[in-house]
Motif scaffolding. Structure first.
Motif, PDB file in Angstrom:
ATOM      1  N   PHE A 113       6.699   3.996   1.972  1.00 24.31           N
ATOM      2  CA  PHE A 113       7.328   3.100   2.838  1.00 24.31           C
ATOM      3  C   PHE A 113       6.568   1.842   3.135  1.00 24.31           C
ATOM      4  N   PRO A 149       7.321  -1.869   4.994  1.00 31.31           N
ATOM      5  CA  PRO A 149       8.387  -2.801   5.636  1.00 31.31           C
ATOM      6  C   PRO A 149       8.552  -3.957   5.308  1.00 31.31           C
ATOM      7  N   ARG A 191      12.229   2.717   8.312  1.00 25.80           N
ATOM      8  CA  ARG A 191      11.186   3.719   7.971  1.00 25.80           C
ATOM      9  C   ARG A 191      11.929   4.903   8.002  1.00 25.80           C
ATOM     10  N   HIS A 245      14.295   5.064   5.073  1.00 26.69           N
ATOM     11  CA  HIS A 245      13.817   5.271   3.861  1.00 26.69           C
ATOM     12  C   HIS A 245      13.320   6.849   3.616  1.00 26.69           C
ATOM     13  N   TYR A 297       6.966  11.466   6.624  1.00 31.06           N
ATOM     14  CA  TYR A 297       7.519  10.890   7.982  1.00 31.06           C
ATOM     15  C   TYR A 297       6.578  10.854   9.167  1.00 31.06           C
ATOM     16  N   ASP A 345       0.661   6.004   9.560  1.00 33.88           N
ATOM     17  CA  ASP A 345       0.367   5.153   8.632  1.00 33.88           C
ATOM     18  C   ASP A 345      -0.683   4.516   8.584  1.00 33.88           C
TER      19      ASP A 345
END
Length: 186
Positions: free
Chosen positions: A9, A11, A24, A27, A103, A107
């Motif tokens: 992912f 953005p 997110r 996705h 998920y 990140d």
């Protein structure tokens, strides 16, 4: 390969936090749903088709016990296709749940970068194996009399080698997923 990987992912620039969070979620849900749909199609359509062809091929080999070398190669190929499809099924299942885990990973951490890299490799290998099986299934459905046993064995060996490679890698990624899942829950 150009552009960004499908599993990662990234953005769009200039978006506010709530829009990034929505993108997110969409996705990861889209990737999860895509692999789940493929898994269901494989389980409900492709595997039963291969199983029915296996039963017919087994019957042909039994009926022609004297000179059934081509039928035996076809039967062997169908068994390997079923095995490969089961591996694709296991890989799709791992990929479905990997998007759930992805998920929830933070990140821009080394763990997430490594995870996404392994996930990307597994996804690519799974798609390659699925394509090989699809080609073999289509070709087998339209076998011609002039095709030699050697050509069939060559196709069979290519499928077996790809299956071994994907299975080994999937097991490695699955172990990594499980160890990371355990680390997240503690």
């Amino acid at each position: 390969m150009t552009g960004k990987p499908c599993n990662k992912f990234e953005p769009d620039k200039g978006q506010n936090e709530s829009e990034i969070a929505r993108q997110r979620t969409v996705h990861y849900y889209g990737r999860y749903q895509g692999h789940l749909t493929s898994l269901r199609a494989l389980t409900n359509t492709v595997l039963p088709y291969i199983r029915s062809r296996l039963e017919v091929a087994e019957g042909n080999v039994m009926a022609q016990q004297d000179d059934a070398s081509k039928e035996r190669v076809e039967l062997s190929n169908l068994r390997e296709q079923e095995c490969a499809l089961r591996e694709v099924q296991a890989c799709r299942r791992a990929l479905v749940y990997s998007y759930v885990l992805g998920y929830h990973l933070l990140d821009d951490t080394p763990e997430k970068l490594l995870f996404e890299h392994q996930q990307s490799i597994l996804e690519g290998n799974t798609n390659t194996l699925a394509e090989l099986v699809q080609k073999a299934t289509n070709k087998q459905g339209a076998l011609k009399e002039e095709e030699s046993t050697e050509e069939l064995e060559e196709q069979h060996n290519a499928l077996v080698n790809s299956l071994k490679a994907v299975k080994t890698f999937r097991e490695s990624v699955f172990s990594t997923l499980m160890s990371r899942n355990m680390a997240l829950t503690t």
